[in-house]
Write a protein that holds these residues in place. Sequence first.
Motif, PDB file in Angstrom:
ATOM      1  N   VAL A  85       0.853  -1.190   0.000  1.00 54.77           N
ATOM      2  CA  VAL A  85       0.000   0.000   0.000  1.00 54.77           C
ATOM      3  C   VAL A  85       0.891   1.242   0.000  1.00 54.77           C
ATOM      4  O   VAL A  85       0.686   2.164  -0.790  1.00 54.77           O
ATOM      5  N   GLY A  86       1.904   1.257   0.848  1.00 61.84           N
ATOM      6  CA  GLY A  86       2.815   2.396   0.909  1.00 61.84           C
ATOM      7  C   GLY A  86       3.547   2.648  -0.390  1.00 61.84           C
ATOM      8  O   GLY A  86       3.718   3.798  -0.807  1.00 61.84           O
ATOM      9  N   ILE A  87       3.982   1.576  -1.048  1.00 65.13           N
ATOM     10  CA  ILE A  87       4.658   1.702  -2.339  1.00 65.13           C
ATOM     11  C   ILE A  87       3.756   2.394  -3.353  1.00 65.13           C
ATOM     12  O   ILE A  87       4.214   3.160  -4.200  1.00 65.13           O
ATOM     13  N   SER A  88       2.451   2.162  -3.251  1.00 71.99           N
ATOM     14  CA  SER A  88       1.512   2.714  -4.230  1.00 71.99           C
ATOM     15  C   SER A  88       1.051   4.140  -3.919  1.00 71.99           C
ATOM     16  O   SER A  88       0.503   4.816  -4.791  1.00 71.99           O
ATOM     17  N   VAL A  89       1.266   4.615  -2.707  1.00 71.36           N
ATOM     18  CA  VAL A  89       0.742   5.929  -2.301  1.00 71.36           C
ATOM     19  C   VAL A  89       1.165   7.071  -3.225  1.00 71.36           C
ATOM     20  O   VAL A  89       0.316   7.869  -3.642  1.00 71.36           O
ATOM     21  N   PRO A  90       2.443   7.222  -3.583  1.00 70.60           N
ATOM     22  CA  PRO A  90       2.808   8.372  -4.419  1.00 70.60           C
ATOM     23  C   PRO A  90       2.050   8.436  -5.749  1.00 70.60           C
ATOM     24  O   PRO A  90       1.822   9.538  -6.270  1.00 70.60           O
ATOM     25  N   ASP A  91       1.647   7.293  -6.276  1.00 71.66           N
ATOM     26  CA  ASP A  91       0.967   7.256  -7.569  1.00 71.66           C
ATOM     27  C   ASP A  91      -0.552   7.175  -7.460  1.00 71.66           C
ATOM     28  O   ASP A  91      -1.262   7.688  -8.321  1.00 71.66           O
ATOM     29  N   ILE A  92      -1.055   6.530  -6.428  1.00 70.43           N
ATOM     30  CA  ILE A  92      -2.490   6.236  -6.358  1.00 70.43           C
ATOM     31  C   ILE A  92      -3.230   7.134  -5.373  1.00 70.43           C
ATOM     32  O   ILE A  92      -4.183   7.802  -5.727  1.00 70.43           O
ATOM     33  N   SER A  93      -2.834   7.137  -4.131  1.00 70.62           N
ATOM     34  CA  SER A  93      -3.656   7.792  -3.114  1.00 70.62           C
ATOM     35  C   SER A  93      -3.023   9.033  -2.485  1.00 70.62           C
ATOM     36  O   SER A  93      -3.499   9.521  -1.465  1.00 70.62           O
ATOM     37  N   GLY A  94      -1.995   9.565  -3.086  1.00 70.73           N
ATOM     38  CA  GLY A  94      -1.350  10.751  -2.534  1.00 70.73           C
ATOM     39  C   GLY A  94      -2.265  11.962  -2.439  1.00 70.73           C
ATOM     40  O   GLY A  94      -2.080  12.810  -1.580  1.00 70.73           O
ATOM     41  N   LYS A  95      -3.244  12.066  -3.308  1.00 69.42           N
ATOM     42  CA  LYS A  95      -4.209  13.160  -3.255  1.00 69.42           C
ATOM     43  C   LYS A  95      -5.580  12.679  -2.770  1.00 69.42           C
ATOM     44  O   LYS A  95      -6.591  13.347  -2.945  1.00 69.42           O
ATOM     45  N   ALA A  96      -5.598  11.535  -2.127  1.00 62.37           N
ATOM     46  CA  ALA A  96      -6.864  10.948  -1.695  1.00 62.37           C
ATOM     47  C   ALA A  96      -7.519  11.745  -0.584  1.00 62.37           C
ATOM     48  O   ALA A  96      -6.850  12.281   0.298  1.00 62.37           O
ATOM     49  N   ILE A  97      -8.814  11.793  -0.649  1.00 63.03           N
ATOM     50  CA  ILE A  97      -9.624  12.279   0.462  1.00 63.03           C
ATOM     51  C   ILE A  97      -9.783  11.135   1.454  1.00 63.03           C
ATOM     52  O   ILE A  97      -9.709  11.326   2.657  1.00 63.03           O
ATOM     53  N   ALA A  98      -9.945   9.912   0.904  1.00 59.41           N
ATOM     54  CA  ALA A  98     -10.078   8.720   1.755  1.00 59.41           C
ATOM     55  C   ALA A  98      -9.890   7.460   0.921  1.00 59.41           C
ATOM     56  O   ALA A  98     -10.212   7.438  -0.269  1.00 59.41           O
ATOM     57  N   ALA A 149       5.700  -3.283  -7.173  1.00 59.91           N
ATOM     58  CA  ALA A 149       4.250  -3.323  -7.370  1.00 59.91           C
ATOM     59  C   ALA A 149       3.836  -2.553  -8.608  1.00 59.91           C
ATOM     60  O   ALA A 149       4.542  -1.661  -9.085  1.00 59.91           O
ATOM     61  N   LYS A 150       2.678  -2.934  -9.093  1.00 58.10           N
ATOM     62  CA  LYS A 150       2.030  -2.224 -10.191  1.00 58.10           C
ATOM     63  C   LYS A 150       0.540  -2.188  -9.882  1.00 58.10           C
ATOM     64  O   LYS A 150       0.022  -3.042  -9.163  1.00 58.10           O
ATOM     65  N   THR A 151      -0.130  -1.184 -10.423  1.00 56.62           N
ATOM     66  CA  THR A 151      -1.563  -1.020 -10.182  1.00 56.62           C
ATOM     67  C   THR A 151      -2.276  -0.823 -11.514  1.00 56.62           C
ATOM     68  O   THR A 151      -1.812  -0.071 -12.370  1.00 56.62           O
ATOM     69  N   VAL A 152      -3.413  -1.490 -11.651  1.00 50.07           N
ATOM     70  CA  VAL A 152      -4.260  -1.365 -12.832  1.00 50.07           C
ATOM     71  C   VAL A 152      -5.521  -0.599 -12.426  1.00 50.07           C
ATOM     72  O   VAL A 152      -6.144  -0.913 -11.398  1.00 50.07           O
TER      73      VAL A 152
END
Length: 153
Positions: A72-85, A106-109
């Motif tokens: 999850v942490g690895i993905s934060v800069p790309d996926i949820s860095g601007k997340a509200i939740a 990791a990779k995310t689709v």
Amino acid sequence: MQPSVLGHYYEEFEVGETINHSLSKTIFESDNNLFSLLTMNHHPVHTNLDYAKNNHHGKVLVVGTLVFSLVVGISVPDISGKAIANLGYESVEHLAPVFIEDTLYAKTVVLSKKDSQSKSDRGIVYVETIAYNQNNVEVLKFRRKVLLKKQNL
């Protein structure tokens, strides 16, 4: 030099896109020991070399929730860095064991996205993240929904 960007806005995600995360993490014995202590997971397969040597994998197994947390942490800069939740995690699958000194990538689709029905300044992105080790063996897969800010609202 450009400053680093933490996350992306809702509009920047494209359904079907695969994001290869640039972060990675080698898991050290100290990582596993500290996580075991912090989470009160004292199972000897995670903390006792002698016990682990005489069991299924023959060596210390990294705690699965540590693997999940790191990915999850690895993905934060790309996926949820601007997340509200993060609205929810689902379908967490441990696909292969992870051991001390394994390196996680990791990779995310992007599976789908939809505008929020209650607030026009945000939207929900549904993604699947797959983690793999240094041998390109998939070790973890999970899906989550992330509530993200829209860019120009």
